[in-house]
Design a protein around this motif. Sequence first.
Motif: not given
Length: 129
Positions: A30-32, A99-100
């Motif tokens: 989920t770390t995009y 960031s997620e």
Amino acid sequence: RVQLVESGGGSVQAGGSLRLSCAASGFAYTTYCVGWVRQAPGKEREGVAAVGRAGGIEYYSDSVKGRFTIDQDNAKNMLYLQMNELKPEDTAMYFCAASERFCNSDSVLALGGSHFMYWGQGVQVTVSS
């Protein structure tokens, strides 16, 4: 857990170049978005550059556009910031951040770098005139 460790800061004369590196670990799927945020003495943190972990559009603040380049080596879990034509006003503590949220213009425009929720300890960049 996400860990970000910066290196490569230092002192340079105006017009010179520096390359910052960030070693990343612990990213979840989920770390995009990853990027760089800086904070000058007495000022708010400001987004500098950001890019999606899967690549794609790179976002830059107006103050660094055309001079700084963000890139990454996902095989090594490394993020970089190449800084050219440095100016005294680039003097700041530079933080690697993640960031997620997906990267977008808020990655560099959001006040205080609030788009990001994971931070490194920062490295100092000092540019003398």
